[in-house]
Design a protein around this motif. Structure first.
Motif, PDB file in Angstrom:
ATOM      1  N   SER A 105       0.818  -1.217   0.000  1.00  0.00           N
ATOM      2  CA  SER A 105       0.000   0.000   0.000  1.00  0.00           C
ATOM      3  C   SER A 105       0.849   1.263   0.000  1.00  0.00           C
ATOM      4  N   LEU A 106       2.140   1.095   0.124  1.00  0.00           N
ATOM      5  CA  LEU A 106       3.037   2.238   0.244  1.00  0.00           C
ATOM      6  C   LEU A 106       3.554   2.642  -1.134  1.00  0.00           C
ATOM      7  N   THR A 107       2.881   3.591  -1.739  1.00  0.00           N
ATOM      8  CA  THR A 107       3.326   4.160  -3.005  1.00  0.00           C
ATOM      9  C   THR A 107       3.665   5.627  -2.765  1.00  0.00           C
ATOM     10  N   MET A 108       4.449   6.202  -3.644  1.00  0.00           N
ATOM     11  CA  MET A 108       4.808   7.603  -3.490  1.00  0.00           C
ATOM     12  C   MET A 108       3.572   8.491  -3.603  1.00  0.00           C
ATOM     13  N   ARG A 109       2.637   8.106  -4.458  1.00  0.00           N
ATOM     14  CA  ARG A 109       1.413   8.899  -4.592  1.00  0.00           C
ATOM     15  C   ARG A 109       0.588   8.848  -3.314  1.00  0.00           C
ATOM     16  N   HIS A 110       0.450   7.646  -2.760  1.00  0.00           N
ATOM     17  CA  HIS A 110      -0.305   7.495  -1.515  1.00  0.00           C
ATOM     18  C   HIS A 110       0.394   8.244  -0.377  1.00  0.00           C
ATOM     19  N   LEU A 111       1.701   8.151  -0.333  1.00  0.00           N
ATOM     20  CA  LEU A 111       2.466   8.842   0.695  1.00  0.00           C
ATOM     21  C   LEU A 111       2.293  10.352   0.570  1.00  0.00           C
TER      22      LEU A 111
ATOM     23  N   ARG B 286      -0.299  11.912  -0.662  1.00  0.00           N
ATOM     24  CA  ARG B 286      -1.654  12.255  -0.187  1.00  0.00           C
ATOM     25  C   ARG B 286      -1.698  12.317   1.330  1.00  0.00           C
ATOM     26  N   GLU B 287      -1.048  11.370   1.983  1.00  0.00           N
ATOM     27  CA  GLU B 287      -1.044  11.360   3.445  1.00  0.00           C
ATOM     28  C   GLU B 287      -0.386  12.619   4.013  1.00  0.00           C
ATOM     29  N   LEU B 288       0.596  13.118   3.302  1.00  0.00           N
ATOM     30  CA  LEU B 288       1.322  14.302   3.769  1.00  0.00           C
ATOM     31  C   LEU B 288       0.737  15.601   3.226  1.00  0.00           C
ATOM     32  N   GLY B 289      -0.245  15.485   2.340  1.00  0.00           N
ATOM     33  CA  GLY B 289      -0.879  16.677   1.782  1.00  0.00           C
ATOM     34  C   GLY B 289      -0.037  17.397   0.766  1.00  0.00           C
ATOM     35  N   VAL B 290       0.793  16.642   0.037  1.00  0.00           N
ATOM     36  CA  VAL B 290       1.647  17.253  -0.979  1.00  0.00           C
ATOM     37  C   VAL B 290       1.590  16.409  -2.251  1.00  0.00           C
ATOM     38  N   GLU B 291       2.073  16.967  -3.330  1.00  0.00           N
ATOM     39  CA  GLU B 291       2.214  16.198  -4.554  1.00  0.00           C
ATOM     40  C   GLU B 291       3.361  15.198  -4.398  1.00  0.00           C
ATOM     41  N   ALA B 292       3.219  14.059  -5.053  1.00  0.00           N
ATOM     42  CA  ALA B 292       4.246  13.024  -4.935  1.00  0.00           C
ATOM     43  C   ALA B 292       5.621  13.547  -5.331  1.00  0.00           C
ATOM     44  N   MET B 293       5.674  14.433  -6.308  1.00  0.00           N
ATOM     45  CA  MET B 293       6.969  14.945  -6.766  1.00  0.00           C
ATOM     46  C   MET B 293       7.707  15.691  -5.664  1.00  0.00           C
ATOM     47  N   SER B 294       6.968  16.276  -4.731  1.00  0.00           N
ATOM     48  CA  SER B 294       7.612  17.013  -3.641  1.00  0.00           C
ATOM     49  C   SER B 294       8.431  16.103  -2.741  1.00  0.00           C
ATOM     50  N   LEU B 295       8.063  14.831  -2.716  1.00  0.00           N
ATOM     51  CA  LEU B 295       8.751  13.892  -1.831  1.00  0.00           C
ATOM     52  C   LEU B 295      10.189  13.642  -2.274  1.00  0.00           C
ATOM     53  N   TYR B 296      10.431  13.772  -3.567  1.00  0.00           N
ATOM     54  CA  TYR B 296      11.753  13.427  -4.091  1.00  0.00           C
ATOM     55  C   TYR B 296      12.848  14.417  -3.693  1.00  0.00           C
ATOM     56  N   ARG B 297      12.459  15.530  -3.069  1.00  0.00           N
ATOM     57  CA  ARG B 297      13.472  16.419  -2.501  1.00  0.00           C
ATOM     58  C   ARG B 297      14.042  15.844  -1.210  1.00  0.00           C
ATOM     59  N   HIS B 298      13.340  14.850  -0.644  1.00  0.00           N
ATOM     60  CA  HIS B 298      13.721  14.320   0.666  1.00  0.00           C
ATOM     61  C   HIS B 298      14.080  12.837   0.633  1.00  0.00           C
ATOM     62  N   VAL B 299      13.529  12.099  -0.318  1.00  0.00           N
ATOM     63  CA  VAL B 299      13.860  10.678  -0.487  1.00  0.00           C
ATOM     64  C   VAL B 299      14.016  10.400  -1.968  1.00  0.00           C
ATOM     65  N   ALA B 300      14.990   9.581  -2.315  1.00  0.00           N
ATOM     66  CA  ALA B 300      15.311   9.379  -3.730  1.00  0.00           C
ATOM     67  C   ALA B 300      14.205   8.649  -4.477  1.00  0.00           C
ATOM     68  N   ASN B 301      13.619   7.630  -3.832  1.00  0.00           N
ATOM     69  CA  ASN B 301      12.607   6.803  -4.484  1.00  0.00           C
ATOM     70  C   ASN B 301      11.979   5.893  -3.433  1.00  0.00           C
ATOM     71  N   LYS B 302      11.092   5.011  -3.880  1.00  0.00           N
ATOM     72  CA  LYS B 302      10.430   4.126  -2.926  1.00  0.00           C
ATOM     73  C   LYS B 302      11.430   3.201  -2.247  1.00  0.00           C
TER      74      LYS B 302
ATOM     75  N   VAL C  59      12.773   4.872   0.628  1.00  0.00           N
ATOM     76  CA  VAL C  59      11.759   4.938   1.685  1.00  0.00           C
ATOM     77  C   VAL C  59      11.739   3.626   2.466  1.00  0.00           C
ATOM     78  N   LEU C  60      11.742   2.508   1.742  1.00  0.00           N
ATOM     79  CA  LEU C  60      11.711   1.204   2.411  1.00  0.00           C
ATOM     80  C   LEU C  60      12.959   1.006   3.276  1.00  0.00           C
ATOM     81  N   SER C  61      14.112   1.390   2.752  1.00  0.00           N
ATOM     82  CA  SER C  61      15.339   1.281   3.540  1.00  0.00           C
ATOM     83  C   SER C  61      15.253   2.143   4.791  1.00  0.00           C
ATOM     84  N   GLY C  62      14.697   3.327   4.635  1.00  0.00           N
ATOM     85  CA  GLY C  62      14.587   4.242   5.764  1.00  0.00           C
ATOM     86  C   GLY C  62      13.660   3.745   6.853  1.00  0.00           C
TER      87      GLY C  62
END
Length: 218
Positions: A28-34, A36-52, A55-58
């Motif tokens: 259930s852990l996709t960048m898009r779902h993540l 949405r949970e954070l209230g941002v576009e998925a692309m915004s996440l890539y400033r903080h994590v390289a990819n899924k 995220v899993l490693s983290g």
């Protein structure tokens, strides 16, 4: 007036990802779902994590960081028993973690600390490098497997006697006499059923001690 949202950070992203994995597994852990949970576009996440994968490693390393390791000196067996029980408790809270841990190379700081502590305790107890390596891998294989079995088993330990009683009719007659007797023992409360994790851990630790003592001096 709208409330201000906490700024996005790697820690905040990973904490949200951990919550998602705990509630629905890693599928259930996709960048898009993540996003949405954070209230941002998925692309915004890539400033903080390289990819899924990052995220899993983290989040795996966050889980390992929850495993309590003894801070005060203990004999090696007590330390390894403490470590195994603590890992089981943490993995029971994060059931998605053991399969992922077994299928990836994990080099996060918490995992490295976990392994280094284990190797240090074993080396300090006189284990060779080879046997120390075999020992911690064997212990972890048991802890992961025990945890997965407990999580997947369809009967809770508190319900073993009732379940055994309900299945006794399947074992009537002389075809399965040993299963019938064991089931009766559980149903009547003479035997609790599945042991806790320390039973297998102690067997492994006793075996490792014998192997250590039989090693030629180096």
């Amino acid at each position: 007036m709208p409330t201000s949202r906490a700024p996005l950070s790697t820690r905040r992203v990973l904490q949200a990802a951990l919550t998602l994995a705990d509630s629905g597994g890693t599928d259930s852990l996709t960048m898009r779902h993540l996003g949405r949970e954070l209230g941002v576009e998925a692309m915004s996440l890539y400033r903080h994590v390289a990819n899924k994968d990052a995220v899993l490693s983290g989040i795996l390393d966050m889980v390992v960081s929850e495993i309590d390791l003894p801070e005060t000196p203990q004999d090696w067996k007590s330390a390894m028993r403490h470590r195994g029980v603590a890992a089981f408790r943490v993995f029971s809270l994060h059931p998605w973690a053991p399969p992922l841990l077994m299928s990836r190379t994990n080099t996060g700081p918490s995992m490295l600390r976990y392994i280094d502590f284990t190797l240090g305790a074993l080396r300090g107890a006189g284990f060779s490098w080879k046997l120390a390596d075999y020992a911690w891998n064997t212990m972890d294989s048991y802890v992961y497997g025990y945890t997965l079995r407990r999580l997947a088993f369809p009967v809770a330990p508190a319900d073993y006697a009732e379940t055994a009683s309900a299945h006794q009719h399947l074992l009537a007659g002389d075809r399965y006499p040993h299963m019938a007797e064991l089931t009766r023992q559980v149903a009547e409360g003479h035997h609790p059923g599945d042991p806790d994790i320390t039973f297998g851990l102690d067997l492994i630790l006793d075996g490792l001690e014998r192997l250590r003592d039989a090693e030629p001096a180096t």
